[in-house]
Design an enzyme around this catalytic site. Sequence first.
Site, PDB file in Angstrom:
ATOM      1  N   HIS A 113       3.299  -6.807  -6.007  1.00 49.00           N
ATOM      2  CA  HIS A 113       2.371  -5.825  -6.586  1.00 49.00           C
ATOM      3  C   HIS A 113       3.243  -4.856  -7.392  1.00 49.00           C
ATOM      4  O   HIS A 113       3.880  -3.976  -6.836  1.00 49.00           O
ATOM      5  CB  HIS A 113       1.660  -5.105  -5.439  1.00 49.00           C
ATOM      6  N   LYS A 170       2.414  -9.343   0.687  1.00 50.75           N
ATOM      7  CA  LYS A 170       2.353  -8.597  -0.567  1.00 50.75           C
ATOM      8  C   LYS A 170       3.361  -7.463  -0.474  1.00 50.75           C
ATOM      9  O   LYS A 170       3.327  -6.675   0.475  1.00 50.75           O
ATOM     10  CB  LYS A 170       0.960  -8.028  -0.814  1.00 50.75           C
ATOM     11  N   CYS A 224       0.818  -1.214   0.000  1.00 52.20           N
ATOM     12  CA  CYS A 224       0.000   0.000   0.000  1.00 52.20           C
ATOM     13  C   CYS A 224       0.853   1.265   0.000  1.00 52.20           C
ATOM     14  O   CYS A 224       1.611   1.508   0.935  1.00 52.20           O
ATOM     15  CB  CYS A 224      -0.919   0.003   1.215  1.00 52.20           C
TER      16      CYS A 224
END
Length: 126
Positions: free
Chosen positions: A125, A97, A56
């Site tokens: 990602h 991730k 993120c």
Amino acid sequence: AGRFARDIDYRTSEFQTCAEDRPLVCHFSANNPEDFAAAAKIAEPYCDAVDLNLGCPQRTAFVGHFGSYLLGKDDRKLVVSIVKAAHNAVSIPICVKIRLLDQLEETAELVRKLRDAGAAWVVIHA
């Protein structure tokens, strides 16, 4: 993960699931090994794996120092300890991730460290 682990009202309002949701991976952000391990332990009966979100890049992740903002060299030992704590706390897989780092070999080195800490798989990602 911290709020999920400590706040039953938050957990009750934000986490609902049923048998038809399986297989299910619970996805948490965390910057503290104990919080992530506690959240994983609470979620374990209801899911099939627990994921640490280090992908993120949002402003809230910057402000809270989680997500992709933990991928800098200074935080890599912390990230490994977060994964290790959760891996030691639960019997289901821990996954992570991440984002690609500046250098491919640097990314590969981090993935190896995460694997050695107990990550069952790492998702990039990109």
